[in-house]
Design a protein around this motif. Structure first.
Motif, mmCIF file in Angstrom:
data_model
loop_
_atom_site.group_PDB
_atom_site.id
_atom_site.type_symbol
_atom_site.label_atom_id
_atom_site.label_comp_id
_atom_site.label_asym_id
_atom_site.label_seq_id
_atom_site.Cartn_x
_atom_site.Cartn_y
_atom_site.Cartn_z
ATOM 1 N N ALA A 172 -2.493 17.302 6.683
ATOM 2 C CA ALA A 172 -3.005 15.864 5.771
ATOM 3 C C ALA A 172 -2.553 16.574 4.749
ATOM 4 C CB ALA A 172 -4.137 15.105 5.599
ATOM 5 N N ALA A 173 -2.167 18.181 4.393
ATOM 6 C CA ALA A 173 -2.392 18.802 2.849
ATOM 7 C C ALA A 173 -0.715 18.679 2.597
ATOM 8 C CB ALA A 173 -3.179 19.659 2.661
ATOM 9 N N ARG A 225 2.931 8.582 -0.416
ATOM 10 C CA ARG A 225 2.284 9.692 0.677
ATOM 11 C C ARG A 225 3.296 10.656 0.989
ATOM 12 N NH1 ARG A 225 -0.419 7.037 4.740
ATOM 13 N NH2 ARG A 225 -0.925 4.635 4.686
ATOM 14 N N TYR A 235 2.189 15.621 -1.910
ATOM 15 C CA TYR A 235 1.472 17.353 -1.182
ATOM 16 C C TYR A 235 -0.195 16.680 -1.961
ATOM 17 C CZ TYR A 235 5.310 19.658 0.262
ATOM 18 O OH TYR A 235 6.695 19.837 0.347
ATOM 19 N N LEU A 236 -1.253 17.684 -1.128
ATOM 20 C CA LEU A 236 -1.960 17.106 -1.706
ATOM 21 C C LEU A 236 -2.768 17.829 -2.363
ATOM 22 C CD1 LEU A 236 -5.404 16.732 -0.707
ATOM 23 C CD2 LEU A 236 -5.897 18.924 0.041
ATOM 24 N N GLU A 263 -5.713 7.647 -1.501
ATOM 25 C CA GLU A 263 -5.060 8.243 -0.329
ATOM 26 C C GLU A 263 -5.499 9.936 -0.805
ATOM 27 O OE1 GLU A 263 -1.951 9.914 1.858
ATOM 28 O OE2 GLU A 263 -2.725 7.201 1.231
ATOM 29 N N ASP A 309 -8.497 10.005 1.456
ATOM 30 C CA ASP A 309 -7.329 9.610 2.360
ATOM 31 C C ASP A 309 -7.391 11.033 3.451
ATOM 32 O OD1 ASP A 309 -8.312 7.310 3.158
ATOM 33 O OD2 ASP A 309 -5.998 6.456 2.877
ATOM 34 N N ARG A 310 -7.044 11.903 2.486
ATOM 35 C CA ARG A 310 -6.731 13.153 2.976
ATOM 36 C C ARG A 310 -7.768 14.293 2.982
ATOM 37 N NH1 ARG A 310 -1.250 14.773 0.889
ATOM 38 N NH2 ARG A 310 -0.088 12.460 0.927
ATOM 39 N N ALA A 324 -9.925 13.243 6.475
ATOM 40 C CA ALA A 324 -9.158 13.397 7.815
ATOM 41 C C ALA A 324 -9.751 14.636 8.558
ATOM 42 C CB ALA A 324 -7.685 13.372 7.554
#
Length: 390
Positions: free
Chosen positions: A118-119, A247, A250-251, A274, A277-278, A281
């Motif tokens: 995710a990150a 999307r 990066y995190l 978003e 969401d990260r 996750a």
């Protein structure tokens, strides 16, 4: 980690890997088939096709991993229950929470994998996919020039190709170039290929002739050639400036976005959704594993049905994920929805741990089971009364 913990840990992770690879492979194939025209109509190689489509795999893994873990935990618990190992462990003094510990270890591994994807890995793959797609779509020879069609690349430049042949070769090439007001070029070549180097992109024409109509002259000048390079750099360099979407960030770019970025100013709510969401996750694997174990981890005899518990676990996981999707959409407009999403996840984990620690066996109400049994008996009677066909 004791021998029992190692056994359950290995079994759960092995099942997780098998389920993850299987589900990801099936979904990847269905998605990849949509881009099969990349090879057929645009003349790309199989390696390019596989490379582009495989960049979406980290995103699939990010979504599938919690579900694969839930299936792996269910499979391991079913295996332990079928072999009566859960009952033996409970009789030996192993509490349900103690039995949950190796599953927790496996969940930590999956959560770390999901957090890394995710990150970094998923947005990095999406970035590469967007860059690659921009290069292909910007290549006018691969995208704009379609067999049998006149492509007007410029108000005064028209190109047509008859067909594409294996190896990227173009057959039946016609070029009408009127960009120079003092002359007009008409080029016809039997075939040609694309060449790219440091100087730019060129259409290498072979076995053809060139007609030059100069202003003030009655007769055109005609030249036959074996090999002629037509410069296409002006058109194949379009679209190289790629703007990354939400999307593809990066995190750390979501945590501290550039306030001067026009995309951030326009879609601030989507950036917020978003980001959360990260963050959520890697929490979903813990929620799914805890819910699954709460329904299936209690010791039961072989006469006690586990079908209700399995169905209830699937329904709980499905409901939790759907609620998460809904709250994620609501986060775009309301920051409070993100808080509700965290409360929902940690609430599901807390309730599940309470059930596991207390050793509560989640079973259907007696009235519900009696109603189901009566319904089944009624159906059997109706089936028996139906006349048999000769």
């Amino acid at each position: 980690m004791g021998s029992i913990d190692k056994y359950i840990f290995r079994t759960t992770l092995a099942s997780f890997v098998v389920v993850l690879v299987s589900l990801t492979g099936v979904i990847w194939i269905t998605q990849a088939l949509r881009g099969i025209d990349l090879m057929t109509s645009q003349g790309q190689t199989i390696l390019t096709f596989l490379g582009i489509t495989s960049l979406a795999i980290p995103v699939l893994v990010l979504i599938i991993s919690p579900i694969a873990l839930m299936i792996a935990v269910s499979h391991t618990l079913h295996k332990l229950a079928t072999d009566s190992e859960i009952i033996v462990m409970n009789a030996a003094g192993l509490s349900p929470f103690r039995l949950f510990r190796p599953f927790l270890y496996a969940t930590v591994v999956v959560a770390l994998l999901v957090a890394f994807i995710a990150a970094y890995l998923a947005p990095d793959g999406m970035r590469r996919l967007k860059q690659w797609d921009a290069e292909i779509t910007a290549d006018v020879l691969a995208n704009v020039l379609q067999p049998g069609r006149f492509a007007q690349l410029d108000p005064n430049l028209t190109i047509r190709i008859r067909e594409r042949q294996p190896g990227g070769q173009l057959a039946g090439i016609f070029i009408d170039d009127r960009r120079n007001s003092n002359e007009r070029l008409s080029i016809i070549a039997d075939h040609g290929t694309v060449m790219k180097n440091d100087q730019g992109s060129f259409l290498i024409l072979e076995d053809g002739h060139l007609e030059r109509f100069e202003t003030g002259k009655r007769e055109p000048a005609m030249v036959a050639f074996d090999r002629y390079a037509f410069d296409m750099s002006k058109f194949s360099n379009r679209g190289h400036d790629v703007v990354y979407g939400i999307r593809e960030r990066y995190l750390w770019e979501l945590i501290a976005p550039d306030e001067k970025d026009p995309l951030v100013q326009q879609l601030r709510g989507q950036f917020r959704a978003e980001l959360h969401d990260r963050f959520t996750a890697p929490i979903y694997p813990f929620a799914f594993a805890a819910l699954t174990f709460a329904f299936l981890g209690s010791p039961r005899t072989t006469r006690q049905s586990r079908n209700f518990s399995m169905g209830a676990a699937i329904a709980a996981v499905f409901g939790l994920r759907m609620a998460g999707f809904a709250l994620s959409v609501m986060t775009v407009k309301s920051p409070m929805a993100a808080l509700l999403q965290y409360l929902l996840l940690f609430g599901a984990i807390g309730i599940s741990l309470r059930v596991i620690i207390a050793g509560i066996v989640l079973e259907p109400p007696a009235a519900l089971m009696e109603a189901i049994n009566r319904s089944n008996a009624r159906i059997l009677r109706l089936l028996r009364k139906r006349p048999a066909f000769a």
